[in-house]
Write a protein that holds these residues in place. Structure first.
Motif, PDB file in Angstrom:
ATOM      1  N   ALA A  90       0.822  -1.209   0.000  1.00 16.85           N
ATOM      2  CA  ALA A  90       0.000   0.000   0.000  1.00 16.85           C
ATOM      3  C   ALA A  90       0.862   1.267   0.000  1.00 16.85           C
ATOM      4  O   ALA A  90       0.560   2.233  -0.718  1.00 16.85           O
ATOM      5  N   LYS A  91       1.916   1.266   0.780  1.00 14.67           N
ATOM      6  CA  LYS A  91       2.781   2.452   0.864  1.00 14.67           C
ATOM      7  C   LYS A  91       3.400   2.755  -0.494  1.00 14.67           C
ATOM      8  O   LYS A  91       3.370   3.908  -0.961  1.00 14.67           O
ATOM      9  N   GLU A  92       3.961   1.758  -1.129  1.00 13.34           N
ATOM     10  CA  GLU A  92       4.599   1.950  -2.438  1.00 13.34           C
ATOM     11  C   GLU A  92       3.589   2.373  -3.497  1.00 13.34           C
ATOM     12  O   GLU A  92       3.893   3.207  -4.361  1.00 13.34           O
ATOM     13  N   ILE A  93       2.392   1.824  -3.435  1.00 11.27           N
ATOM     14  CA  ILE A  93       1.351   2.205  -4.396  1.00 11.27           C
ATOM     15  C   ILE A  93       0.948   3.663  -4.194  1.00 11.27           C
ATOM     16  O   ILE A  93       0.828   4.428  -5.162  1.00 11.27           O
ATOM     17  N   ARG A  94       0.760   4.059  -2.929  1.00 11.00           N
ATOM     18  CA  ARG A  94       0.418   5.469  -2.654  1.00 11.00           C
ATOM     19  C   ARG A  94       1.511   6.401  -3.148  1.00 11.00           C
ATOM     20  O   ARG A  94       1.233   7.457  -3.732  1.00 11.00           O
ATOM     21  N   GLU A  95       2.773   6.038  -2.884  1.00 11.73           N
ATOM     22  CA  GLU A  95       3.888   6.871  -3.336  1.00 11.73           C
ATOM     23  C   GLU A  95       3.923   6.977  -4.856  1.00 11.73           C
ATOM     24  O   GLU A  95       4.182   8.052  -5.408  1.00 11.73           O
ATOM     25  N   ALA A  96       3.674   5.877  -5.546  1.00 16.26           N
ATOM     26  CA  ALA A  96       3.687   5.891  -7.012  1.00 16.26           C
ATOM     27  C   ALA A  96       2.553   6.734  -7.574  1.00 16.26           C
ATOM     28  O   ALA A  96       2.711   7.393  -8.605  1.00 16.26           O
ATOM     29  N   ILE A  97       1.422   6.752  -6.883  1.00 17.25           N
ATOM     30  CA  ILE A  97       0.295   7.573  -7.333  1.00 17.25           C
ATOM     31  C   ILE A  97       0.593   9.054  -7.112  1.00 17.25           C
ATOM     32  O   ILE A  97       0.310   9.895  -7.966  1.00 17.25           O
ATOM     33  N   SER A  98       1.181   9.365  -5.957  1.00 14.75           N
ATOM     34  CA  SER A  98       1.442  10.776  -5.641  1.00 14.75           C
ATOM     35  C   SER A  98       2.674  11.322  -6.358  1.00 14.75           C
ATOM     36  O   SER A  98       2.781  12.531  -6.567  1.00 14.75           O
ATOM     37  N   ASP A  99       3.620  10.472  -6.732  1.00 16.51           N
ATOM     38  CA  ASP A  99       4.834  10.910  -7.429  1.00 16.51           C
ATOM     39  C   ASP A  99       5.012  10.043  -8.668  1.00 16.51           C
ATOM     40  O   ASP A  99       5.540   8.934  -8.590  1.00 16.51           O
ATOM     41  N   PRO A 100       4.583  10.535  -9.825  1.00 15.63           N
ATOM     42  CA  PRO A 100       4.642   9.719 -11.040  1.00 15.63           C
ATOM     43  C   PRO A 100       6.045   9.576 -11.629  1.00 15.63           C
ATOM     44  O   PRO A 100       6.198   9.117 -12.748  1.00 15.63           O
ATOM     45  N   GLY A 101       7.063   9.921 -10.861  1.00 18.38           N
ATOM     46  CA  GLY A 101       8.434   9.789 -11.363  1.00 18.38           C
ATOM     47  C   GLY A 101       8.816   8.330 -11.563  1.00 18.38           C
ATOM     48  O   GLY A 101       8.240   7.419 -10.971  1.00 18.38           O
ATOM     49  N   ASP A 102       9.804   8.134 -12.405  1.00 23.16           N
ATOM     50  CA  ASP A 102      10.220   6.780 -12.773  1.00 23.16           C
ATOM     51  C   ASP A 102      10.660   5.940 -11.580  1.00 23.16           C
ATOM     52  O   ASP A 102      10.363   4.740 -11.507  1.00 23.16           O
ATOM     53  N   GLU A 103      11.378   6.548 -10.628  1.00 22.54           N
ATOM     54  CA  GLU A 103      11.900   5.777  -9.490  1.00 22.54           C
ATOM     55  C   GLU A 103      10.766   5.232  -8.620  1.00 22.54           C
ATOM     56  O   GLU A 103      10.777   4.059  -8.239  1.00 22.54           O
ATOM     57  N   CYS A 104       9.769   6.053  -8.298  1.00 23.82           N
ATOM     58  CA  CYS A 104       8.621   5.586  -7.489  1.00 23.82           C
ATOM     59  C   CYS A 104       7.818   4.538  -8.245  1.00 23.82           C
ATOM     60  O   CYS A 104       7.366   3.554  -7.650  1.00 23.82           O
ATOM     61  N   GLN A 105       7.633   4.734  -9.525  1.00 26.03           N
ATOM     62  CA  GLN A 105       6.889   3.779 -10.339  1.00 26.03           C
ATOM     63  C   GLN A 105       7.608   2.429 -10.385  1.00 26.03           C
ATOM     64  O   GLN A 105       6.984   1.378 -10.239  1.00 26.03           O
TER      65      GLN A 105
END
Length: 104
Positions: A63-78
């Motif tokens: 859940a944490k990683e998914i939330r981060e990827a949604i809030s920061d569409p940068g390549d590293e978070c994705q």
């Protein structure tokens, strides 16, 4: 078997029905020839149950990683979210297939 369990579970406190003393030896029970295929199928499914239960108990989610990827569409978070989610999807598929095996 169901009728036997219903008979044993019956509440006879209001009536003077005969009591039954029944011993079922599950440890030494043997499958008949008619039951052999079902017995082996059930045994095969149950052999994998300990691993599935262990995996379910250790399942953390992402859940944490998914939330981060949604809030920061940068390549590293994705990339981080993808790396966390991919193995979890495979585990969920394994759980689903196991539940289908149980259903059969």
């Amino acid at each position: 078997m169901g009728n036997l369990l219903r008979l044993l579970a019956r509440d006879d406190s209001c009536c003077s029905h005969q009591k039954y003393d029944v011993f079922l030896d599950f440890e030494n029970a043997e499958a008949s020839e008619e039951e052999r295929v079902l017995y082996e199928d059930v045994g095969e499914v149950l052999r994998g149950s300990h691993a599935v239960i262990s995996d379910l108990q250790q399942y953390k989610g992402a859940a944490k990683e998914i939330r981060e990827a949604i809030s920061d569409p940068g390549d590293e978070c994705q990339r981080r979210a993808w790396e966390m989610v991919t193995p979890l999807v495979l585990k969920l598929k394994h759980f689903y297939l196991f539940s289908n095996d149980i259903g059969e």
